[in-house]
Design a protein around this motif. Structure first.
Motif, PDB file in Angstrom:
ATOM      1  N   SER A 293       0.817  -1.213   0.000  1.00 31.22           N
ATOM      2  CA  SER A 293       0.000   0.000   0.000  1.00 31.22           C
ATOM      3  C   SER A 293       0.852   1.265   0.000  1.00 31.22           C
ATOM      4  O   SER A 293       0.389   2.325  -0.437  1.00 31.22           O
ATOM      5  N   ILE A 294       2.091   1.180   0.497  1.00 25.64           N
ATOM      6  CA  ILE A 294       2.974   2.341   0.456  1.00 25.64           C
ATOM      7  C   ILE A 294       3.288   2.705  -0.992  1.00 25.64           C
ATOM      8  O   ILE A 294       3.241   3.876  -1.384  1.00 25.64           O
ATOM      9  N   GLY A 295       3.627   1.698  -1.798  1.00 27.59           N
ATOM     10  CA  GLY A 295       3.905   1.934  -3.208  1.00 27.59           C
ATOM     11  C   GLY A 295       2.707   2.506  -3.939  1.00 27.59           C
ATOM     12  O   GLY A 295       2.845   3.427  -4.755  1.00 27.59           O
ATOM     13  N   ARG A 296       1.513   1.975  -3.645  1.00 34.13           N
ATOM     14  CA  ARG A 296       0.303   2.494  -4.293  1.00 34.13           C
ATOM     15  C   ARG A 296       0.048   3.945  -3.883  1.00 34.13           C
ATOM     16  O   ARG A 296      -0.333   4.781  -4.705  1.00 34.13           O
ATOM     17  N   ALA A 297       0.261   4.254  -2.599  1.00 29.06           N
ATOM     18  CA  ALA A 297       0.061   5.637  -2.129  1.00 29.06           C
ATOM     19  C   ALA A 297       0.994   6.592  -2.852  1.00 29.06           C
ATOM     20  O   ALA A 297       0.600   7.701  -3.244  1.00 29.06           O
ATOM     21  N   CYS A 298       2.240   6.176  -3.071  1.00 30.79           N
ATOM     22  CA  CYS A 298       3.203   7.024  -3.788  1.00 30.79           C
ATOM     23  C   CYS A 298       2.802   7.202  -5.254  1.00 30.79           C
ATOM     24  O   CYS A 298       2.924   8.301  -5.811  1.00 30.79           O
ATOM     25  N   ASP A 299       2.335   6.142  -5.883  1.00 35.49           N
ATOM     26  CA  ASP A 299       1.919   6.233  -7.290  1.00 35.49           C
ATOM     27  C   ASP A 299       0.729   7.171  -7.461  1.00 35.49           C
ATOM     28  O   ASP A 299       0.613   7.865  -8.477  1.00 35.49           O
ATOM     29  N   TYR A 300      -0.153   7.189  -6.471  1.00 34.89           N
ATOM     30  CA  TYR A 300      -1.358   8.021  -6.551  1.00 34.89           C
ATOM     31  C   TYR A 300      -1.186   9.365  -5.841  1.00 34.89           C
ATOM     32  O   TYR A 300      -2.123  10.171  -5.811  1.00 34.89           O
TER      33      TYR A 300
END
Length: 326
Positions: A287-294
């Motif tokens: 979820s950290i990676g997804r938060a950064c992408d978004y």
């Protein structure tokens, strides 16, 4: 090499084996500088004080805390940590936060903070940072590129010139009645041009300290030791070390397993050996990676996750250390 007048002062006894530091008057010219990749940068600094230092100091005089986010090696999550730290600090609406992205060749913060398509505007007061929130501004070369795939192919002097502009020409709204509580500097990996420039330019206004980000494996820690050595030689206080990606947390069962095994004891052993605070360890979480992408705040969207709780504890420690040093 062209002969230069010998400056006053003596070379430390261990100069043959150790760097004298970028702030030393013999920087780049001591015998210990031979073979250093930064020798030319240090030795060709203009003699005497930089005339722009008072301008930078005046521009940043109302910034309470200036924090460098460092890492010896790329890919350890330094920019991710910078972005999430900025979001977390800005969660207090009474605080004003500024972020300066001095990773000139790899500016990832505009995407991490959800503002990659914005453009910088200039006024009579200087460049205006891009505001992610009312109390959170960002300045990055990423806003100046023709498109997000454009490469920045610059030599050191041009990169250093842009960093100076970021410090002396950006209007953060820190006039007589306003104060920026935190200014975060996201740096590239290593100890090179950008690091020397920001340390020297902030000399007049002061640096609160550096947060060093690593992962647990020895291949990352060996570069962190170099980063720590740089901080000590450049007289940059070390706030502490953050161990990132210390394990994988299953998003379903929250079970944790090691991905990067700490063969030499990880950040905990390093901090104990070098007498540096370990601020905390952050597990891997998709979820950290997804938060950064978004471009969103992971701590806000996943407040109950182990990684978010680790972030909160680390940020609390950073605040405590900074406040105790005032």
């Amino acid at each position: 090499m062209t002969d230069v007048a010998e400056p006053q002062g003596t070379v430390p006894e261990d100069a043959n084996d150790h760097c004298v530091g970028p702030e030393h008057e013999l920087a780049g010219r001591a015998s210990g500088c031979e073979g250093c990749p930064n020798q030319e940068i240090c030795s060709t600094q203009a003699s005497g004080p930089d005339p722009d230092l008072p301008i930078v100091a005046e521009r940043l005089r109302n910034v309470r805390h200036k924090i460098l986010i460092l890492s010896g090696k790329g890919g350890v999550g330094k920019s991710t940590f910078t972005g999430q730290l900025a979001f977390a600090l800005a969660g207090d609406e009474e605080k004003e936060i500024g972020v300066v992205d001095i990773d000139i060749c790899g500016p990832s913060l505009p995407r991490i903070m959800g503002c990659e398509r914005e453009e910088i505007h200039r006024s009579a007061a200087g460049w205006s940072p891009i505001y992610v929130q009312d109390n959170l501004g960002l300045m990055s070369i990423g806003f100046m590129l023709p498109d997000e795939d454009s490469a920045v192919i610059w030599r050191g002097p041009k990169k250093n010139g842009l960093i100076k502009q970021f410090l002396k020409d950006v209007d953060w709204g820190t006039g007589t009645d306003n104060t920026l509580d935190y200014m975060l500097f996201d740096t590239p990996p290593g100890t090179s041009d950008e690091h020397l420039s920001v340390v020297q330019l902030l000399r007049g206004s002061g640096i609160s300290g550096a947060v060093i980000v690593t992962t647990p494996q020895e291949v990352a820690l060996q570069d962190v030791r170099k980063e720590i050595d740089f901080c000590r030689k450049a007289n940059v206080p070390i706030i502490g070390v953050v161990e990132n990606m210390c394990g994988f947390v299953c998003p379903t069962c929250h079970g944790e397993s090691r991905i990067f095994y700490p063969t030499t004891g990880g950040a905990s052993a390093l901090c104990k050996d070098l007498d540096i605070p370990l601020l905390g360890s952050i597990p891997l979480d998709p979820s950290i990676g997804r938060a950064c992408d978004y471009g969103s705040s992971f701590i806000d969207t996943h407040a109950d996750s182990p990684a978010a709780k680790a972030y909160v504890q680390i940020i609390h420690k950073i605040k405590q250390i900074l406040e105790s040093n005032i």
